[in-house]
Design a protein around this motif. Structure first.
Motif, PDB file in Angstrom:
ATOM      1  N   THR A 233       0.826  -1.208   0.000  1.00  0.00           N
ATOM      2  CA  THR A 233       0.000   0.000   0.000  1.00  0.00           C
ATOM      3  C   THR A 233       0.857   1.254   0.000  1.00  0.00           C
ATOM      4  O   THR A 233       0.562   2.224  -0.709  1.00  0.00           O
ATOM      5  CB  THR A 233      -0.933  -0.001   1.224  1.00  0.00           C
ATOM      6  N   ARG A 234       1.925   1.247   0.780  1.00  0.00           N
ATOM      7  CA  ARG A 234       2.804   2.420   0.858  1.00  0.00           C
ATOM      8  C   ARG A 234       3.370   2.767  -0.516  1.00  0.00           C
ATOM      9  O   ARG A 234       3.461   3.942  -0.890  1.00  0.00           O
ATOM     10  CB  ARG A 234       3.945   2.146   1.842  1.00  0.00           C
ATOM     11  N   ARG A 235       3.719   1.745  -1.292  1.00  0.00           N
ATOM     12  CA  ARG A 235       4.286   2.031  -2.612  1.00  0.00           C
ATOM     13  C   ARG A 235       3.200   2.440  -3.602  1.00  0.00           C
ATOM     14  O   ARG A 235       3.422   3.290  -4.464  1.00  0.00           O
ATOM     15  CB  ARG A 235       5.058   0.818  -3.143  1.00  0.00           C
ATOM     16  N   ASN A 237       0.199   3.867  -2.813  1.00  0.00           N
ATOM     17  CA  ASN A 237      -0.535   5.050  -2.378  1.00  0.00           C
ATOM     18  C   ASN A 237       0.360   6.191  -1.924  1.00  0.00           C
ATOM     19  O   ASN A 237      -0.068   7.351  -1.866  1.00  0.00           O
ATOM     20  CB  ASN A 237      -1.493   4.648  -1.245  1.00  0.00           C
ATOM     21  N   GLY A 238       1.608   5.887  -1.575  1.00  0.00           N
ATOM     22  CA  GLY A 238       2.470   6.905  -1.008  1.00  0.00           C
ATOM     23  C   GLY A 238       2.249   7.075   0.483  1.00  0.00           C
ATOM     24  O   GLY A 238       2.916   7.877   1.136  1.00  0.00           O
ATOM     25  N   GLY A 239       1.295   6.324   1.008  1.00  0.00           N
ATOM     26  CA  GLY A 239       0.964   6.342   2.435  1.00  0.00           C
ATOM     27  C   GLY A 239       0.161   5.099   2.754  1.00  0.00           C
ATOM     28  O   GLY A 239       0.350   4.047   2.122  1.00  0.00           O
ATOM     29  N   TYR A 240      -0.772   5.232   3.685  1.00  0.00           N
ATOM     30  CA  TYR A 240      -1.555   4.064   4.096  1.00  0.00           C
ATOM     31  C   TYR A 240      -3.052   4.328   3.987  1.00  0.00           C
ATOM     32  O   TYR A 240      -3.854   3.730   4.694  1.00  0.00           O
ATOM     33  CB  TYR A 240      -1.185   3.660   5.529  1.00  0.00           C
ATOM     34  N   ASN A 241      -3.434   5.194   3.071  1.00  0.00           N
ATOM     35  CA  ASN A 241      -4.840   5.523   2.885  1.00  0.00           C
ATOM     36  C   ASN A 241      -5.647   4.272   2.534  1.00  0.00           C
ATOM     37  O   ASN A 241      -5.286   3.516   1.628  1.00  0.00           O
ATOM     38  CB  ASN A 241      -4.985   6.560   1.767  1.00  0.00           C
TER      39      ASN A 241
END
Length: 258
Positions: A233-235, A237-241
């Protein structure tokens, strides 16, 4: 008494038809790796009779043309009439994970994507499909809901022409966005109609466009290392949305992809 004929009626010849401007290739590689005599340009709508179709690798099929016209490799998604390569996920599996209907053409593109980008192990497929399920709202949104004018004039996205913002707004399950990204995807697939914009990509390449991003960001390698949903998800979305929702879809994928 008249003898009965033992002659069988001929089996109808199988045909394949080009959906887009494409090629017949002597090797299953990019055009730049072929000599001129190893590639034959094919116009949209061109039909060939075929004697045999065999599955290939990386989104290609091997076809033996009728009338001793030779054996070539063709890109699966460019043609109608192919046996279609591998079925890595069935309609029942996809609908169970997405919790929504999937059209036959969408399922065809999903399988072509999984094969082309080698998203073919359980770990890769579970992460890919669960991320797509979240991003698309369970296949409810294959185009960005916003009108795209916020992207107008964004040179970082290659939007340098008037109207590029809405024309190249997010499309597909992972929201391919911006003229530059559309052009890169067009170059990858070899279908110039991709540059027609969002509607064409969302209809014809809803999953292959996502697989293109997946490949460019080395997601298969991340999955192979045993990444968690949070790491993937981090990769993406750039976060954990939306992590909880992504976790839910991942658990569903684990149930149906063994």
């Amino acid at each position: 008494m008249k003898a009965q004929s033992t002659m069988r009626s001929k089996k109808p010849m199988k045909t394949i038809t080009a959906k887009v401007q494409t090629q017949l290739k002597k090797k299953p590689v990019k055009d730049s790796q072929l000599q001129p005599h190893e590639i034959l340009a094919v116009a949209p709508g061109k039909t060939y009779g075929v004697e045999k179709i065999e599955p290939g690798e990386n989104g290609y099929s091997k076809v033996t043309l009728a009338a001793n016209s030779g054996t070539f490799y063709v890109v699966n998604q460019d043609w109608d009439g192919l046996s279609g390569g591998k079925t890595l996920i069935t309609k029942a599996q996809a609908q169970a994970i997405f919790a929504n209907s999937i059209y036959d053409e969408e399922l065809k593109d999903l399988n072509a994507c999984l094969e082309k980008y080698q998203i073919s192990t359980p770990a890769r497929m579970r992460h890919f499909i669960s991320q797509l399920a979240h991003e698309s709202g369970g296949l409810k949104w294959l185009k960005e809901l916003a009108d795209g004018w916020d992207y107008e004039g964004r040179s970082d996205l290659g939007n340098v022409c008037s109207g590029d913002g809405p024309k190249y707004k997010g499309s597909g399950a992972l929201q391919l966005t911006g003229r530059s990204n559309y052009q890169d995807f067009c170059n990858e697939i070899g279908d110039p109609r991709i540059m027609g914009g969002c509607d064409y990509v969302a209809k014809n390449y809803p999953f292959t466009s996502a697989g293109f991003w997946w490949k460019n960001n080395n997601m298969n390698q991340l999955c192979d290392r045993g990444a968690t949903v949070a790491e993937v998800t981090r990769r993406v979305n750039g976060g954990y949305n939306g992590l909880e929702d992504r976790e839910y879809y991942y658990q569903q994928a684990c149930k149906f992809i063994q």
